[in-house]
Design an enzyme around this catalytic site. Structure first.
Site, PDB file in Angstrom:
ATOM      1  N   THR A 171       0.967  -0.968   0.145  1.00 39.03           N
ATOM      2  CA  THR A 171       0.113   0.178  -0.218  1.00 39.03           C
ATOM      3  C   THR A 171       0.215   1.210  -0.248  1.00 39.03           C
ATOM      4  O   THR A 171       1.956   0.837   0.396  1.00 39.03           O
ATOM      5  CB  THR A 171      -1.451   0.203   1.698  1.00 39.03           C
ATOM      6  N   ARG A 199     -15.203  -5.848   0.556  1.00 36.39           N
ATOM      7  CA  ARG A 199     -14.265  -5.643   1.958  1.00 36.39           C
ATOM      8  C   ARG A 199     -13.670  -4.086   1.653  1.00 36.39           C
ATOM      9  O   ARG A 199     -12.836  -4.112   0.482  1.00 36.39           O
ATOM     10  CB  ARG A 199     -13.718  -6.626   2.362  1.00 36.39           C
ATOM     11  N   VAL A 200     -13.653  -3.650   2.812  1.00 35.32           N
ATOM     12  CA  VAL A 200     -13.268  -1.897   2.576  1.00 35.32           C
ATOM     13  C   VAL A 200     -12.223  -1.676   3.624  1.00 35.32           C
ATOM     14  O   VAL A 200     -12.786  -2.186   5.247  1.00 35.32           O
ATOM     15  CB  VAL A 200     -14.131  -0.356   2.679  1.00 35.32           C
ATOM     16  N   GLY A 201     -11.113  -1.486   3.611  1.00 32.13           N
ATOM     17  CA  GLY A 201     -10.178  -1.115   4.559  1.00 32.13           C
ATOM     18  C   GLY A 201      -9.963  -0.338   5.420  1.00 32.13           C
ATOM     19  O   GLY A 201     -10.843   0.652   5.094  1.00 32.13           O
ATOM     20  N   ASP A 202      -8.604   0.554   5.541  1.00 39.91           N
ATOM     21  CA  ASP A 202      -8.404   1.356   6.570  1.00 39.91           C
ATOM     22  C   ASP A 202      -8.189   2.980   5.515  1.00 39.91           C
ATOM     23  O   ASP A 202      -8.024   3.679   5.887  1.00 39.91           O
ATOM     24  CB  ASP A 202      -7.331   1.915   7.327  1.00 39.91           C
ATOM     25  N   THR A 221      -0.562   2.240   7.146  1.00 42.58           N
ATOM     26  CA  THR A 221      -0.462   1.180   6.267  1.00 42.58           C
ATOM     27  C   THR A 221      -0.195  -0.212   7.325  1.00 42.58           C
ATOM     28  O   THR A 221      -0.623   0.085   8.620  1.00 42.58           O
ATOM     29  CB  THR A 221       0.537   0.503   5.424  1.00 42.58           C
ATOM     30  N   GLY A 222      -1.068  -0.795   6.936  1.00 36.92           N
ATOM     31  CA  GLY A 222      -1.224  -2.694   7.128  1.00 36.92           C
ATOM     32  C   GLY A 222      -2.749  -3.025   7.557  1.00 36.92           C
ATOM     33  O   GLY A 222      -2.744  -2.750   6.562  1.00 36.92           O
ATOM     34  N   GLY A 224      -5.990  -3.782   7.637  1.00 41.17           N
ATOM     35  CA  GLY A 224      -7.145  -2.205   7.861  1.00 41.17           C
ATOM     36  C   GLY A 224      -8.219  -2.268   9.005  1.00 41.17           C
ATOM     37  O   GLY A 224      -8.289  -1.187  10.069  1.00 41.17           O
TER      38      GLY A 224
HETATM   39  N1  ASP Z   1      -3.983  -0.885   4.401  1.00 39.86           N
HETATM   40  C1  ASP Z   1      -4.586  -1.484   3.807  1.00 39.86           C
HETATM   41  C2  ASP Z   1      -5.509  -2.445   3.701  1.00 39.86           C
HETATM   42  O1  ASP Z   1      -6.197  -3.384   4.513  1.00 39.86           O
HETATM   43  C3  ASP Z   1      -3.127  -2.577   3.199  1.00 39.86           C
HETATM   44  C4  ASP Z   1      -1.687  -1.759   3.292  1.00 39.86           C
HETATM   45  O2  ASP Z   1      -1.521  -1.342   4.084  1.00 39.86           O
HETATM   46  O3  ASP Z   1      -0.558  -3.391   3.258  1.00 39.86           O
HETATM   47  O4  ASP Z   1      -6.126  -2.589   2.758  1.00 39.86           O
END
Ligand code: ASP
Length: 308
Positions: A171, A199-202, A221-222, A224
């Protein structure tokens, strides 16, 4: 000032080499825009476009695929002076989701538009139809789709991540501040490989994936789900607003997330005076930033500590 990241996670050496080149290039392009126009919004957008166009990252071209082998991209942008923001989720057919997020911020009454509605809007704004799926993202999908049968997909994402950490990276995010102290944060992603459809992340959620106020901007990032539950980016910006240094703010936020939700995450931040902060609980989080007249690159938080 500019800081960018290429995603928290466990990177392979080979991918890191490629990522480094693009991260540095993106900062160079952002600086050029800041030097010429002092325009923090365009700088943030262009920086993220460079990273979306590089297939090594999980954003724009090269985004990972969901459980049905489809791409669903998310992106957002926010400016700290007037708290205006734009975000898009679940979009499948444009090259640069960050540019659509900017259009939503500047040309509509809304903040967040999803999937089909976002695709219709992209057409209205004359975005070209574009397929961001690469050969490599299809290969990754095929390889993991076979494996997924061995896992309980609904509950055991962490088990899957432990076995294939190299697939949970890429990301992208940026925070930019111009000479007037206007701070802009942005982020773009394909989300998590084999995610459930819808699915929607952060990343497109204002407060979670990004935030900016008059004092600070942050981009996370990470996984979500952990970032949403801790409202990570707003957490950092609010600490900065109450006088905590950005480096202490990012560390407190990640320590809190690690303790409460035990998921991988990282975050970059920048205050209006150009102080940078970044921290992560993952093996790597490649970042590039401009400081004291030079572009720096670091792979881990420890690297910057060692060189400072
Ligand atoms: N934060 C992103 C998500 O969860 C993924 C990522 O940062 O690697 O969609």
């Amino acid at each position: 000032m500019i800081i960018v990241h290429g995603g928290a996670g466990d990177w392979t050496e080979e991918k890191l080499e490629i990522a480094k080149e693009h991260l540095i290039k993106s900062v160079e392009i952002g600086l050029e825009i800041l030097n010429k126009y002092d325009d923090a919004i365009s700088a943030c957008e262009e920086v993220i476009k460079v990273l979306e166009d590089a297939p090594v990252f999980n954003a724009g071209t090269g985004s990972v695929l969901n459980i049905f082998g489809e791409v669903e991209m998310d992106a957002s942008i926010m400016r700290g002076d007037n708290l205006k923001a734009g975000a898009v989720a679940g979009i499948r057919n444009i090259k640069n989701p960050i540019s659509l997020a900017r259009k939503i911020m500047e040309e509509t009454d809304h903040v967040f538009i999803i999937s089909e509605g976002a695709e219709k809007l992209a057409k209205t704004f004359n975005f070209e139809n574009y397929d961001p799926i690469t050969e490599e993202s299809r290969e990754k999908y095929k390889e993991l789709k076979e494996e997924i049968g061995k896992f309980d997909r609904f509950k055991k994402l962490s088990e899957f991540m432990q076995k294939y950490p190299q697939y949970f990276i890429g990301t992208v995010g940026a925070v930019v501040v111009n000479s007037k102290g206007i701070i802009v944060s942005g982020s773009s992603t394909g989300g998590i490989i084999l995610k459930l459809k819808g699915r929607v992340g952060d990343t497109p959620l204002i407060g979670a994936g990004i935030y900016a106020n008059e004092y600070c901007g942050a981009s996370a990032t990470g996984i979500g789900e952990g970032i949403i539950r801790t409202n990570l980016s707003a957490f950092v910006c609010n600490l900065a607003k109450f006088g905590i240094s950005v480096q202490n703010a990012v560390k407190s936020a990640i320590d809190y997330l690690t303790k409460k939700v035990e998921l991988p995450a990282g975050i970059i931040a920048l205050d209006r005076n150009g102080n940078i902060g970044f921290y992560h609980n993952t093996k790597h989080m490649p970042v590039a930033y401009y400081e004291n007249g030079k572009i720096h690159y670091a792979l881990k938080f420890q690297d910057i500590k060692a060189s400072s």
